[in-house]
Design a protein around this motif. Structure first.
Motif, PDB file in Angstrom:
ATOM      1  N   GLN A   4       0.836  -1.198   0.000  1.00 50.54           N
ATOM      2  CA  GLN A   4       0.000   0.000   0.000  1.00 50.54           C
ATOM      3  C   GLN A   4       0.872   1.250   0.000  1.00 50.54           C
ATOM      4  O   GLN A   4       0.593   2.208  -0.725  1.00 50.54           O
ATOM      5  CB  GLN A   4      -0.917   0.019   1.224  1.00 50.54           C
ATOM      6  CG  GLN A   4      -2.040  -0.992   1.174  1.00 50.54           C
ATOM      7  CD  GLN A   4      -2.770  -1.033   2.495  1.00 50.54           C
ATOM      8  OE1 GLN A   4      -2.246  -1.539   3.481  1.00 50.54           O
ATOM      9  NE2 GLN A   4      -3.970  -0.486   2.520  1.00 50.54           N
ATOM     10  N   ASP A   7       2.436   1.709  -3.381  1.00 51.78           N
ATOM     11  CA  ASP A   7       1.442   2.216  -4.332  1.00 51.78           C
ATOM     12  C   ASP A   7       1.181   3.703  -4.122  1.00 51.78           C
ATOM     13  O   ASP A   7       1.071   4.466  -5.089  1.00 51.78           O
ATOM     14  CB  ASP A   7       0.131   1.434  -4.216  1.00 51.78           C
ATOM     15  CG  ASP A   7       0.234   0.021  -4.768  1.00 51.78           C
ATOM     16  OD1 ASP A   7       1.184  -0.260  -5.545  1.00 51.78           O
ATOM     17  OD2 ASP A   7      -0.635  -0.803  -4.425  1.00 51.78           O
ATOM     18  N   LEU A   8       1.082   4.120  -2.862  1.00 56.60           N
ATOM     19  CA  LEU A   8       0.863   5.543  -2.574  1.00 56.60           C
ATOM     20  C   LEU A   8       2.060   6.384  -3.008  1.00 56.60           C
ATOM     21  O   LEU A   8       1.888   7.502  -3.532  1.00 56.60           O
ATOM     22  CB  LEU A   8       0.571   5.754  -1.085  1.00 56.60           C
ATOM     23  CG  LEU A   8      -0.756   5.178  -0.577  1.00 56.60           C
ATOM     24  CD1 LEU A   8      -0.841   5.311   0.934  1.00 56.60           C
ATOM     25  CD2 LEU A   8      -1.940   5.859  -1.241  1.00 56.60           C
ATOM     26  N   GLN A  11       1.841   6.772  -6.759  1.00 49.76           N
ATOM     27  CA  GLN A  11       0.826   7.759  -7.134  1.00 49.76           C
ATOM     28  C   GLN A  11       1.319   9.181  -6.901  1.00 49.76           C
ATOM     29  O   GLN A  11       1.103  10.070  -7.732  1.00 49.76           O
ATOM     30  CB  GLN A  11      -0.455   7.521  -6.344  1.00 49.76           C
ATOM     31  CG  GLN A  11      -1.177   6.248  -6.725  1.00 49.76           C
ATOM     32  CD  GLN A  11      -2.316   5.922  -5.780  1.00 49.76           C
ATOM     33  OE1 GLN A  11      -2.799   6.785  -5.039  1.00 49.76           O
ATOM     34  NE2 GLN A  11      -2.746   4.675  -5.784  1.00 49.76           N
ATOM     35  N   SER A  44      -2.156  11.348   1.364  1.00 49.62           N
ATOM     36  CA  SER A  44      -2.665  10.034   0.967  1.00 49.62           C
ATOM     37  C   SER A  44      -2.522   9.020   2.099  1.00 49.62           C
ATOM     38  O   SER A  44      -3.425   8.215   2.335  1.00 49.62           O
ATOM     39  CB  SER A  44      -1.928   9.518  -0.271  1.00 49.62           C
ATOM     40  OG  SER A  44      -2.138  10.365  -1.364  1.00 49.62           O
ATOM     41  N   LEU A  45      -1.390   9.074   2.786  1.00 50.71           N
ATOM     42  CA  LEU A  45      -1.173   8.174   3.928  1.00 50.71           C
ATOM     43  C   LEU A  45      -2.230   8.391   5.006  1.00 50.71           C
ATOM     44  O   LEU A  45      -2.758   7.435   5.569  1.00 50.71           O
ATOM     45  CB  LEU A  45       0.197   8.427   4.558  1.00 50.71           C
ATOM     46  CG  LEU A  45       1.392   7.620   4.114  1.00 50.71           C
ATOM     47  CD1 LEU A  45       2.608   8.019   4.940  1.00 50.71           C
ATOM     48  CD2 LEU A  45       1.175   6.139   4.184  1.00 50.71           C
ATOM     49  N   GLN A  46      -2.503   9.651   5.289  1.00 48.16           N
ATOM     50  CA  GLN A  46      -3.493   9.977   6.315  1.00 48.16           C
ATOM     51  C   GLN A  46      -4.852   9.396   5.949  1.00 48.16           C
ATOM     52  O   GLN A  46      -5.541   8.822   6.803  1.00 48.16           O
ATOM     53  CB  GLN A  46      -3.584  11.493   6.519  1.00 48.16           C
ATOM     54  CG  GLN A  46      -2.342  12.067   7.132  1.00 48.16           C
ATOM     55  CD  GLN A  46      -2.390  13.561   7.344  1.00 48.16           C
ATOM     56  OE1 GLN A  46      -2.015  14.016   8.403  1.00 48.16           O
ATOM     57  NE2 GLN A  46      -2.843  14.332   6.377  1.00 48.16           N
ATOM     58  N   ASP A  47      -5.243   9.533   4.692  1.00 46.77           N
ATOM     59  CA  ASP A  47      -6.535   9.008   4.241  1.00 46.77           C
ATOM     60  C   ASP A  47      -6.554   7.480   4.250  1.00 46.77           C
ATOM     61  O   ASP A  47      -7.507   6.867   4.707  1.00 46.77           O
ATOM     62  CB  ASP A  47      -6.863   9.503   2.830  1.00 46.77           C
ATOM     63  CG  ASP A  47      -7.172  10.986   2.784  1.00 46.77           C
ATOM     64  OD1 ASP A  47      -7.474  11.578   3.849  1.00 46.77           O
ATOM     65  OD2 ASP A  47      -7.109  11.562   1.687  1.00 46.77           O
ATOM     66  N   GLU A  48      -5.503   6.880   3.737  1.00 45.98           N
ATOM     67  CA  GLU A  48      -5.443   5.421   3.589  1.00 45.98           C
ATOM     68  C   GLU A  48      -5.419   4.692   4.935  1.00 45.98           C
ATOM     69  O   GLU A  48      -6.067   3.664   5.099  1.00 45.98           O
ATOM     70  CB  GLU A  48      -4.208   5.042   2.778  1.00 45.98           C
ATOM     71  CG  GLU A  48      -4.049   3.571   2.517  1.00 45.98           C
ATOM     72  CD  GLU A  48      -4.992   3.028   1.455  1.00 45.98           C
ATOM     73  OE1 GLU A  48      -5.180   1.801   1.427  1.00 45.98           O
ATOM     74  OE2 GLU A  48      -5.526   3.817   0.654  1.00 45.98           O
ATOM     75  N   PHE A  49      -4.664   5.240   5.889  1.00 46.84           N
ATOM     76  CA  PHE A  49      -4.455   4.538   7.156  1.00 46.84           C
ATOM     77  C   PHE A  49      -5.142   5.202   8.344  1.00 46.84           C
ATOM     78  O   PHE A  49      -4.953   4.768   9.480  1.00 46.84           O
ATOM     79  CB  PHE A  49      -2.953   4.386   7.428  1.00 46.84           C
ATOM     80  CG  PHE A  49      -2.263   3.510   6.421  1.00 46.84           C
ATOM     81  CD1 PHE A  49      -2.434   2.134   6.435  1.00 46.84           C
ATOM     82  CD2 PHE A  49      -1.457   4.066   5.436  1.00 46.84           C
ATOM     83  CE1 PHE A  49      -1.802   1.330   5.501  1.00 46.84           C
ATOM     84  CE2 PHE A  49      -0.823   3.272   4.493  1.00 46.84           C
ATOM     85  CZ  PHE A  49      -1.000   1.894   4.526  1.00 46.84           C
ATOM     86  N   ASP A  50      -5.920   6.249   8.084  1.00 47.24           N
ATOM     87  CA  ASP A  50      -6.657   6.956   9.129  1.00 47.24           C
ATOM     88  C   ASP A  50      -5.741   7.382  10.276  1.00 47.24           C
ATOM     89  O   ASP A  50      -5.949   7.041  11.448  1.00 47.24           O
ATOM     90  CB  ASP A  50      -7.811   6.097   9.658  1.00 47.24           C
ATOM     91  CG  ASP A  50      -8.792   6.922  10.480  1.00 47.24           C
ATOM     92  OD1 ASP A  50      -8.924   8.129  10.218  1.00 47.24           O
ATOM     93  OD2 ASP A  50      -9.410   6.345  11.404  1.00 47.24           O
TER      94      ASP A  50
END
Length: 79
Positions: A4, A7-8, A11, A44-50
């Motif tokens: 993940q 991939d981030l 992107q 993106s990390l913040q969104d993906e992993f809350d």
């Protein structure tokens, strides 16, 4: 989680995820990540992993490889 993160990174940088296959490589020293991509990647990390990554406390050396990023994400998920 490593995939993940890779991939981030891909992107955020416009690169292929395979460019991040060496999970110990220094992303900044190797020119794979710059300051503009870092901001996008952190969001993106913040969104993906809350998680919340305080930009004011961001220490590049603590986030310089896929392995280090994974460690930091795990720490922030446990906070």
């Amino acid at each position: 989680m490593k995939e993940q993160i890779q991939d981030l990174l891909a992107q955020a940088t416009g690169r292929d995820a395979s460019d991040f296959s060496d999970t110990t490589a220094d992303l900044y020293a190797d020119g794979l990540l710059d300051s503009m991509a870092t901001v996008q990647f952190l969001l993106s990390l913040q969104d993906e992993f809350d998680i919340q990554v305080p930009v004011s406390e961001f220490d590049r050396s603590a986030w310089s490889s896929v392995d280090k990023i994974e460690d930091r994400v795990k720490e922030l998920q446990n906070d």
